[in-house]
Write a protein that holds these residues in place. Structure first.
Motif, PDB file in Angstrom:
ATOM      1  N   CYS A 171      59.067  56.276  35.508  1.00 11.44           N
ATOM      2  CA  CYS A 171      57.670  55.282  35.624  1.00 11.44           C
ATOM      3  C   CYS A 171      58.284  54.537  36.861  1.00 11.44           C
ATOM      4  O   CYS A 171      59.492  54.564  37.399  1.00 11.44           O
ATOM      5  CB  CYS A 171      57.377  54.347  34.271  1.00 11.44           C
ATOM      6  N   ALA A 225      52.241  57.828  38.423  1.00  7.41           N
ATOM      7  CA  ALA A 225      53.234  57.116  37.638  1.00  7.41           C
ATOM      8  C   ALA A 225      53.963  56.064  38.893  1.00  7.41           C
ATOM      9  O   ALA A 225      54.440  55.084  38.562  1.00  7.41           O
ATOM     10  CB  ALA A 225      54.527  58.295  37.487  1.00  7.41           C
ATOM     11  N   ILE A 231      53.698  56.639  32.129  1.00  8.64           N
ATOM     12  CA  ILE A 231      55.017  57.437  32.203  1.00  8.64           C
ATOM     13  C   ILE A 231      55.182  58.945  32.445  1.00  8.64           C
ATOM     14  O   ILE A 231      54.160  59.436  31.651  1.00  8.64           O
ATOM     15  CB  ILE A 231      55.926  57.348  30.907  1.00  8.64           C
TER      16      ILE A 231
END
Length: 292
Positions: A171, A225, A231
């Protein structure tokens, strides 16, 4: 016995084949860009070598003798095979188009940055990338080769594993700092999310509680992301540059999972064209160097 002892003069054989095909000394001379007398001389030379008359010469026409007709039928397939072999040998030196079916994400994030090396080595081959979520039809000649991501086992195709993949959720740094407990998980379209299933089983973590956002392509997943939208499952080979730039980080600080998921070269069951064989060898070389 040496082969050359039974071979006739090859220039004479070429002249005979042209005359027999056209039944004309004039047309054969035009085709071979020589004089009519030179063609006639080569045919006579072959007749002397064989000890047989090959043509019946008339005032305004010629015909093959019975022996000449039989000889023509026997030597023509051999000459055609020589021509075809020569054409195949010369083909890599001619301008060619090579069509590669693959996922847009692999094309953008892994192959495209390396493709200039192939072009420098084989400037006569023009590569056309055909991105598609669906497996391209290699057997039906929709593309010359295909590169797929998965575990293999696709029906009715010849797939050879090129390299594996290392998986770990990623992320943006800001998203991680704000807390990753609520997700969501960003996924690209697939029959099933096997990356998340395999990774969670390996680390004995439950990810089913996270909401999911389904996106069309892995390129979009990566960009989402980076933008702090959730994520993504990181495919290390594809996001290496983004990790080095620091725009993506390991979301859960878990070690990467060496997955059985990988990248596969899908080939037709028939022999590859010279251009496709050049690309196959180069691609295997690139994948091997990526593993070192």
């Amino acid at each position: 016995m040496a082969l050359h002892q039974d071979l006739p003069p090859l220039m004479a054989l070429r002249a005979f084949e042209a005359v027999a095909r056209h039944l004309s000394f004039i047309k054969a001379a035009d085709e071979l860009c020589v004089s009519q007398s030179a063609i006639s001389h080569q045919v006579q030379k072959l007749e002397q070598h064989l000890g047989q008359r090959l043509f019946v010469r008339r005032t305004r026409a010629i015909d093959l003798t019975e022996e000449g007709g039989q000889y023509y039928l026997q030597i023509r397939p051999a000459l055609e095979q020589i021509a075809q072999a020569t054409q195949r040998f010369n083909q890599p030196r001619q301008n060619q188009v090579l069509r590669i079916g693959l996922l847009a994400s692999f094309a953008t994030l892994w192959l495209a940055p390396r493709l200039a090396g192939f072009t420098r080595r084989y400037p006569q081959i023009r590569v056309e990338l055909k991105p598609s979520v669906q497996l391209a039809d290699v057997a039906g000649a929709e593309v010359d080769l295909a590169i797929r991501y998965g575990k293999g086992g696709w029906p009715h195709v010849n797939a050879v594993r090129l390299m594996g993949e290392r998986l770990f959720p990623v992320c943006s740094p800001a998203f991680k700092a704000a807390g990753v407990e609520q997700g969501p998980l960003l996924m690209s379209q697939a029959p099933q999310p096997f990356e998340w299933i395999d990774w969670s089983r390996h680390h004995h973590l439950d990810v089913q509680r996270y909401p999911c956002v389904m996106l069309h392509d892995y390129n979009i997943v990566v960009e989402a992301a980076i933008a702090g939208q959730g994520i993504a499952m990181g495919r290390q080979r594809l996001i290496e540059r983004r990790l080095k730039e620091g725009v993506l980080v390991n979301a859960f600080d878990q070690p990467a999972y060496e997955s059985e998921i990988g990248y596969w070269l899908v080939k037709p069951n028939a022999a590859l064209s010279p251009a496709a064989e050049c690309f196959r060898e180069w691609l295997v070389e690139q994948c091997n160097s990526a593993d070192t």
